[in-house]
Design a protein around this motif. Structure first.
Motif, PDB file in Angstrom:
ATOM      1  N   HIS A  68     -17.770  10.346  33.207  1.00  0.00           N
ATOM      2  CA  HIS A  68     -18.473  11.289  31.899  1.00  0.00           C
ATOM      3  C   HIS A  68     -17.287  11.463  30.454  1.00  0.00           C
ATOM      4  O   HIS A  68     -18.623  11.519  30.009  1.00  0.00           O
ATOM      5  N   ALA A  69     -16.992  10.708  30.499  1.00  0.00           N
ATOM      6  CA  ALA A  69     -16.115  10.573  29.138  1.00  0.00           C
ATOM      7  C   ALA A  69     -17.287   9.737  28.463  1.00  0.00           C
ATOM      8  O   ALA A  69     -16.984   9.588  27.182  1.00  0.00           O
ATOM      9  N   ARG A  70     -17.097   8.548  28.954  1.00  0.00           N
ATOM     10  CA  ARG A  70     -18.263   7.215  27.865  1.00  0.00           C
ATOM     11  C   ARG A  70     -19.318   7.509  28.180  1.00  0.00           C
ATOM     12  O   ARG A  70     -19.897   7.344  27.247  1.00  0.00           O
ATOM     13  N   ALA A  75     -23.902   9.241  25.110  1.00  0.00           N
ATOM     14  CA  ALA A  75     -25.258  10.161  24.015  1.00  0.00           C
ATOM     15  C   ALA A  75     -24.633  10.250  22.339  1.00  0.00           C
ATOM     16  O   ALA A  75     -25.609  10.508  21.863  1.00  0.00           O
ATOM     17  N   GLN A  76     -23.814  11.102  22.211  1.00  0.00           N
ATOM     18  CA  GLN A  76     -23.183  11.363  20.678  1.00  0.00           C
ATOM     19  C   GLN A  76     -23.518   9.621  20.093  1.00  0.00           C
ATOM     20  O   GLN A  76     -24.299   9.824  18.881  1.00  0.00           O
ATOM     21  N   GLU A  77     -23.131   8.743  20.271  1.00  0.00           N
ATOM     22  CA  GLU A  77     -24.184   7.744  19.715  1.00  0.00           C
ATOM     23  C   GLU A  77     -24.851   6.787  19.190  1.00  0.00           C
ATOM     24  O   GLU A  77     -25.798   6.113  18.157  1.00  0.00           O
ATOM     25  N   ASN A  78     -25.886   7.499  20.550  1.00  0.00           N
ATOM     26  CA  ASN A  78     -27.662   7.111  20.063  1.00  0.00           C
ATOM     27  C   ASN A  78     -28.526   8.432  20.015  1.00  0.00           C
ATOM     28  O   ASN A  78     -29.503   8.273  19.961  1.00  0.00           O
ATOM     29  N   GLY A  79     -27.367   9.441  18.776  1.00  0.00           N
ATOM     30  CA  GLY A  79     -27.764   9.954  18.347  1.00  0.00           C
ATOM     31  C   GLY A  79     -28.575  11.503  19.293  1.00  0.00           C
ATOM     32  O   GLY A  79     -30.011  11.665  19.062  1.00  0.00           O
ATOM     33  N   LEU A  80     -28.162  11.426  20.538  1.00  0.00           N
ATOM     34  CA  LEU A  80     -28.681  13.036  21.367  1.00  0.00           C
ATOM     35  C   LEU A  80     -27.272  14.079  21.534  1.00  0.00           C
ATOM     36  O   LEU A  80     -28.047  14.680  22.269  1.00  0.00           O
ATOM     37  N   ALA A  81     -27.277  14.270  19.866  1.00  0.00           N
ATOM     38  CA  ALA A  81     -26.155  15.514  19.864  1.00  0.00           C
ATOM     39  C   ALA A  81     -27.492  16.266  19.797  1.00  0.00           C
ATOM     40  O   ALA A  81     -28.489  16.163  19.626  1.00  0.00           O
ATOM     41  N   GLY A  82     -26.605  17.456  20.462  1.00  0.00           N
ATOM     42  CA  GLY A  82     -28.060  18.810  20.775  1.00  0.00           C
ATOM     43  C   GLY A  82     -29.400  18.629  21.676  1.00  0.00           C
ATOM     44  O   GLY A  82     -29.715  19.251  21.679  1.00  0.00           O
ATOM     45  N   ARG A  83     -29.735  17.243  22.369  1.00  0.00           N
ATOM     46  CA  ARG A  83     -30.920  17.059  23.140  1.00  0.00           C
ATOM     47  C   ARG A  83     -30.248  16.727  24.614  1.00  0.00           C
ATOM     48  O   ARG A  83     -30.389  16.081  25.397  1.00  0.00           O
ATOM     49  N   TYR A  84     -28.795  16.490  25.237  1.00  0.00           N
ATOM     50  CA  TYR A  84     -28.649  15.856  26.031  1.00  0.00           C
ATOM     51  C   TYR A  84     -27.854  16.961  26.909  1.00  0.00           C
ATOM     52  O   TYR A  84     -27.188  18.142  26.213  1.00  0.00           O
ATOM     53  N   GLU A  85     -27.594  16.952  28.330  1.00  0.00           N
ATOM     54  CA  GLU A  85     -26.421  17.628  29.033  1.00  0.00           C
ATOM     55  C   GLU A  85     -26.457  17.292  30.630  1.00  0.00           C
ATOM     56  O   GLU A  85     -26.813  16.386  30.895  1.00  0.00           O
ATOM     57  N   ILE A  86     -25.039  17.301  30.452  1.00  0.00           N
ATOM     58  CA  ILE A  86     -24.373  15.907  31.564  1.00  0.00           C
ATOM     59  C   ILE A  86     -23.821  17.422  32.831  1.00  0.00           C
ATOM     60  O   ILE A  86     -23.094  18.376  32.340  1.00  0.00           O
TER      61      ILE A  86
END
Length: 213
Positions: A68-70, A75-86
């Protein structure tokens, strides 16, 4: 934990081998995407806004919490901030995490169905989360339909799952997908460059759910 460490190394090395087929397949993802068995997020770049602006949200289903940490970092590095859920449930349990049936536009499975317990049951249950006319994008290795390669797979499979987190070389994933429910459009083929004696054949492509289901 040991598999997470192993895959962090081997998974990265294997990306160039599979990337052309996987990138081409994931290019048609859209809307709300359920990525099953996300691992460390090796393929998240193919679902990024830069690559695919047609995706509104990516739900990353990964039961192994050690990833999960990786996965979050990817997700953050690929511009998905605010657009993803784990979510950390098993592949057959997304409803337990509040995901409603028939709410997913795209299901993505890349090298995951070979490792889940009771894959035919899991495929059938995941089908129910697709919206009508939703699309299932798949890149999975499968049991060979060529006798020499199938025999080799059967022999190696006696030990293979112990070293690769339950992965089975003889999973009949394509058959399970086709029988999961009603499809109005099926586009499945072999992996690029896979010849007659290939010992790790893939089924690659998409299945579109019938409008009536």
């Amino acid at each position: 934990m040991w598999f997470q460490r192993f895959w962090s190394f081997f998974g990265w090395l294997s990306i160039p081998l599979f990337a052309p087929d996987i990138e081409a397949t994931l290019a048609s993802a859209h809307g709300i995407v359920l990525d099953v068995g996300s691992g460390a997020g090796d393929w998240l770049y193919a679902l990024s806004p830069r690559r695919n602006p047609n995706i509104s949200k990516v739900i990353l289903l990964e039961p192994n919490a050690h990833f999960h940490a990786r996965l979050r970092l990817s997700a953050q590095e690929n511009g998905l901030a605010g657009r993803y859920e784990i979510i950390g449930c098993r592949a057959k349990d997304p409803e337990h995490e509040g995901i409603q049936l028939q709410t997913i536009d795209t299901i993505v499975t890349v090298h995951v169905l070979c490792s889940v317990p009771s894959p035919q049951q899991v495929v059938g249950e995941l089908y129910n989360f697709l919206k009508p006319v939703g699309r299932w994008l798949v890149y999975e290795h499968v049991r060979s339909n060529r006798a020499p390669a199938a025999a080799w797979q059967q022999i190696i499979n006696s030990v293979w799952p112990f070293f690769l987190d339950g992965c089975s070389l003889t999973c009949e994933t394509e058959k399970y997908l086709l029988s999961a429910g009603q499809w109005e459009n099926v586009k499945l083929g072999n992996g690029s460059g896979e010849g007659y004696f290939n010992q790790l054949p893939h089924t690659v492509g998409s299945l579109t759910k019938s409008l009536s289901k």
